[in-house]
Write a protein that holds these residues in place. Structure first.
Motif, PDB file in Angstrom:
ATOM      1  N   PRO A   1     -49.587   5.901  54.967  1.00  0.00           N
ATOM      2  CA  PRO A   1     -51.124   5.954  55.519  1.00  0.00           C
ATOM      3  C   PRO A   1     -51.370   4.714  56.245  1.00  0.00           C
ATOM      4  CG  PRO A   1     -50.734   5.944  53.049  1.00  0.00           C
ATOM      5  CD  PRO A   1     -49.555   5.813  53.524  1.00  0.00           C
ATOM      6  N   LEU A   2     -52.541   4.947  57.162  1.00  0.00           N
ATOM      7  CA  LEU A   2     -53.228   3.867  57.665  1.00  0.00           C
ATOM      8  C   LEU A   2     -53.986   3.275  56.823  1.00  0.00           C
ATOM      9  CD1 LEU A   2     -54.063   2.540  60.454  1.00  0.00           C
ATOM     10  CD2 LEU A   2     -55.683   4.223  60.756  1.00  0.00           C
ATOM     11  N   LEU A   3     -53.731   1.997  56.452  1.00  0.00           N
ATOM     12  CA  LEU A   3     -54.457   1.080  55.758  1.00  0.00           C
ATOM     13  C   LEU A   3     -54.963  -0.089  56.478  1.00  0.00           C
ATOM     14  CD1 LEU A   3     -52.642   1.207  52.252  1.00  0.00           C
ATOM     15  CD2 LEU A   3     -54.879   2.430  52.771  1.00  0.00           C
ATOM     16  N   ILE A   4     -56.482  -0.367  56.680  1.00  0.00           N
ATOM     17  CA  ILE A   4     -56.922  -1.617  57.381  1.00  0.00           C
ATOM     18  C   ILE A   4     -57.600  -2.493  56.565  1.00  0.00           C
ATOM     19  CG2 ILE A   4     -58.330  -2.106  59.085  1.00  0.00           C
ATOM     20  CD1 ILE A   4     -57.925   0.838  60.281  1.00  0.00           C
ATOM     21  N   ALA A   5     -57.221  -3.823  56.399  1.00  0.00           N
ATOM     22  CA  ALA A   5     -57.889  -4.820  55.820  1.00  0.00           C
ATOM     23  C   ALA A   5     -58.820  -5.567  56.580  1.00  0.00           C
ATOM     24  CB  ALA A   5     -56.907  -5.781  54.976  1.00  0.00           C
ATOM     25  N   ILE A   6     -59.846  -5.650  56.248  1.00  0.00           N
ATOM     26  CA  ILE A   6     -60.815  -6.436  56.792  1.00  0.00           C
ATOM     27  C   ILE A   6     -61.535  -7.689  56.127  1.00  0.00           C
ATOM     28  CG2 ILE A   6     -62.766  -6.514  58.695  1.00  0.00           C
ATOM     29  CD1 ILE A   6     -62.174  -4.058  59.687  1.00  0.00           C
TER      30      ILE A   6
ATOM     31  N   LYS B   1     -51.551  -6.715  50.272  1.00  0.00           N
ATOM     32  CA  LYS B   1     -50.599  -7.440  51.387  1.00  0.00           C
ATOM     33  C   LYS B   1     -49.878  -7.022  52.333  1.00  0.00           C
ATOM     34  CE  LYS B   1     -50.097 -11.392  47.929  1.00  0.00           C
ATOM     35  NZ  LYS B   1     -49.426 -11.703  46.766  1.00  0.00           N
ATOM     36  N   ASP B   2     -49.472  -5.572  52.063  1.00  0.00           N
ATOM     37  CA  ASP B   2     -48.656  -4.985  52.958  1.00  0.00           C
ATOM     38  C   ASP B   2     -49.441  -4.100  54.014  1.00  0.00           C
ATOM     39  OD1 ASP B   2     -46.380  -6.061  51.915  1.00  0.00           O
ATOM     40  OD2 ASP B   2     -46.185  -4.153  50.419  1.00  0.00           O
ATOM     41  N   ALA B   3     -50.698  -4.163  53.981  1.00  0.00           N
ATOM     42  CA  ALA B   3     -51.400  -3.360  55.002  1.00  0.00           C
ATOM     43  C   ALA B   3     -51.044  -3.400  56.415  1.00  0.00           C
ATOM     44  CB  ALA B   3     -52.927  -3.877  55.066  1.00  0.00           C
ATOM     45  N   PRO B   4     -50.790  -2.483  56.995  1.00  0.00           N
ATOM     46  CA  PRO B   4     -50.340  -2.575  58.551  1.00  0.00           C
ATOM     47  C   PRO B   4     -51.270  -3.018  59.409  1.00  0.00           C
ATOM     48  CG  PRO B   4     -50.722  -0.359  57.945  1.00  0.00           C
ATOM     49  CD  PRO B   4     -50.895  -1.161  56.338  1.00  0.00           C
TER      50      PRO B   4
ATOM     51  N   GLU C   1     -64.920  -2.171  69.216  1.00  0.00           N
ATOM     52  CA  GLU C   1     -64.136  -1.603  70.651  1.00  0.00           C
ATOM     53  C   GLU C   1     -62.620  -2.587  70.306  1.00  0.00           C
ATOM     54  OE1 GLU C   1     -62.968   0.316  72.709  1.00  0.00           O
ATOM     55  OE2 GLU C   1     -64.488   1.725  71.861  1.00  0.00           O
ATOM     56  N   ALA C   2     -62.880  -3.938  69.961  1.00  0.00           N
ATOM     57  CA  ALA C   2     -61.864  -4.890  69.669  1.00  0.00           C
ATOM     58  C   ALA C   2     -61.036  -4.364  68.675  1.00  0.00           C
ATOM     59  CB  ALA C   2     -62.428  -6.126  69.668  1.00  0.00           C
ATOM     60  N   ILE C   3     -61.504  -4.004  67.585  1.00  0.00           N
ATOM     61  CA  ILE C   3     -60.992  -3.764  66.249  1.00  0.00           C
ATOM     62  C   ILE C   3     -60.147  -2.365  66.712  1.00  0.00           C
ATOM     63  CG2 ILE C   3     -61.250  -2.982  63.760  1.00  0.00           C
ATOM     64  CD1 ILE C   3     -63.218  -5.198  63.923  1.00  0.00           C
ATOM     65  N   MET C   4     -60.686  -1.418  67.174  1.00  0.00           N
ATOM     66  CA  MET C   4     -60.126  -0.368  67.551  1.00  0.00           C
ATOM     67  C   MET C   4     -59.007  -0.363  68.383  1.00  0.00           C
ATOM     68  SD  MET C   4     -61.666   2.568  66.152  1.00  0.00           S
ATOM     69  CE  MET C   4     -61.126   3.824  67.017  1.00  0.00           C
ATOM     70  N   THR C   5     -59.002  -1.354  69.544  1.00  0.00           N
ATOM     71  CA  THR C   5     -57.815  -1.574  70.236  1.00  0.00           C
ATOM     72  C   THR C   5     -56.823  -2.121  69.512  1.00  0.00           C
ATOM     73  OG1 THR C   5     -59.366  -1.999  72.061  1.00  0.00           O
ATOM     74  CG2 THR C   5     -57.209  -2.957  72.274  1.00  0.00           C
ATOM     75  N   LEU C   6     -57.016  -3.021  68.481  1.00  0.00           N
ATOM     76  CA  LEU C   6     -56.056  -3.552  67.691  1.00  0.00           C
ATOM     77  C   LEU C   6     -55.255  -2.424  66.679  1.00  0.00           C
ATOM     78  CD1 LEU C   6     -57.841  -6.827  66.445  1.00  0.00           C
ATOM     79  CD2 LEU C   6     -55.737  -6.493  67.709  1.00  0.00           C
ATOM     80  N   VAL C   7     -55.907  -1.691  66.142  1.00  0.00           N
ATOM     81  CA  VAL C   7     -55.485  -0.615  65.529  1.00  0.00           C
ATOM     82  C   VAL C   7     -54.716   0.601  66.344  1.00  0.00           C
ATOM     83  CG1 VAL C   7     -56.232   1.507  63.952  1.00  0.00           C
ATOM     84  CG2 VAL C   7     -57.543  -0.578  63.728  1.00  0.00           C
ATOM     85  N   LYS C   8     -54.969   0.799  67.311  1.00  0.00           N
ATOM     86  CA  LYS C   8     -54.477   1.692  68.276  1.00  0.00           C
ATOM     87  C   LYS C   8     -53.044   1.157  68.597  1.00  0.00           C
ATOM     88  CE  LYS C   8     -58.410   4.185  69.954  1.00  0.00           C
ATOM     89  NZ  LYS C   8     -59.477   4.239  71.056  1.00  0.00           N
TER      90      LYS C   8
ATOM     91  N   VAL D   1     -51.156  -0.897  66.906  1.00  0.00           N
ATOM     92  CA  VAL D   1     -50.414  -0.954  65.697  1.00  0.00           C
ATOM     93  C   VAL D   1     -50.023   0.456  65.535  1.00  0.00           C
ATOM     94  CG1 VAL D   1     -50.308  -1.211  63.071  1.00  0.00           C
ATOM     95  CG2 VAL D   1     -51.572  -2.864  64.473  1.00  0.00           C
ATOM     96  N   MET D   2     -50.658   1.607  65.700  1.00  0.00           N
ATOM     97  CA  MET D   2     -50.483   2.676  65.519  1.00  0.00           C
ATOM     98  C   MET D   2     -49.454   3.463  66.502  1.00  0.00           C
ATOM     99  SD  MET D   2     -53.797   4.503  64.216  1.00  0.00           S
ATOM    100  CE  MET D   2     -53.242   6.138  63.571  1.00  0.00           C
ATOM    101  N   ALA D   3     -49.378   2.841  67.909  1.00  0.00           N
ATOM    102  CA  ALA D   3     -48.620   3.102  68.750  1.00  0.00           C
ATOM    103  C   ALA D   3     -46.911   2.554  68.360  1.00  0.00           C
ATOM    104  CB  ALA D   3     -49.132   2.453  70.051  1.00  0.00           C
TER     105      ALA D   3
END
Ligand code: DC
Length: 238
Positions: free
Chosen positions: A12-17, A146-149, A221-228, A230-232
């Protein structure tokens, strides 16, 4: 053989902020989660519910032994209504009651107690166990997941955060001086970063987003770019 298979399985996509007070974590996290179609867990709301519990039971929130043992009987949880988090205390929806200064102060005090943190961390991990989610707080990338992608440390200079806070106060019709608000921001940073249990710090593998000179949209947008990005690279499901 199995390790290859496991590594190719989707998780699952897990995001830690994580980040200091006033960096815009809550509103930015809400918007990023909405755009990705995943849930947002504001973990600070759970500490606030714990703070409210101590107020309601007439406890001194700094009294570690009393608070830790009393909170064993408290049921702190969340549910989602139309994708929005509602925070529950013993089954009561307390979402509208946890944003006052008194609750904020009580939350800050109870969040220092290791026993309280252990319980809430357990609850947060259980919520994120099998559901794609974005969690925001102080210790998500360093303790809870700790393992969040995807790990982001969202920050801004104390001056930029104080300026934003001042504007929020003005919108609410409250007048404060810049110096007073800046001192409060610095004091909260000091508390969050120097407490013994799980202090706020940047995870080694977190990406820093400094929003001092960025608009809300630019930060999202900066965060969306980082997430995308990683998802790529990794198979993650939403
Ligand atoms: O983010 P917030 O202001 O709603 O958080 C309320 C309090 O809880 C704040 O003093 C920091 C603390 N907190 C924490 O210790 N760990 C978290 N994961 C989230 C919040």
């Amino acid at each position: 053989m199995t390790s290859e298979r496991v590594s190719k399985q989707s998780r699952p996509l897990l995001i830690a902020i994580d980040g200091p007070v006033g960096a815009g974590k809550s509103s930015i996290s809400d918007e990023v989660a909405r755009r990705l179609g995943i849930l947002h867990l504001d973990t600070g709301a759970m500490y606030r519910a714990a703070g409210l519990y101590t107020m309601r039971h007439g406890l001194d929130p700094h009294d570690e032994a009393a608070v830790t043992s009393a909170l064993e009987h408290a049921d702190i949880g969340v549910r989602y209504v139309d994708g929005a988090q509602r925070t529950l205390l013993d089954g009561e929806d307390v979402t509208g009651l946890i944003r006052t200064q008194e609750v904020s102060d009580a939350a800050s005090a109870v969040s220092k107690h290791p026993g309280v943190r252990a319980r809430l961390v357990r609850a947060q991990r259980a919520l994120a166990e099998s559901t794609p989610m974005l969690l925001d707080g102080r210790d998500i990338g360093t303790v809870v997941l700790k393992d969040a992608p995807v790990k982001i440390y969202l920050t801004a200079s104390p001056e930029a955060r104080a300026k934003r806070r001042l504007l929020q106060y003005r919108e609410q019709g409250e007048e404060h001086s810049f110096g007073e608000v800046l001192a409060a921001v610095n004091a909260r940073d000091d508390q969050d970063m120097h407490r013994e249990a799980d202090p706020l710090r940047q995870a080694e593998d977190a990406v820093v987003v400094d929003s001092s000179d960025m608009t809300f949209e630019e930060t999202v947008e900066a965060i969306m770019t980082l997430v995308k990005a990683v998802m790529a690279k990794e198979t993650l499901h939403v």
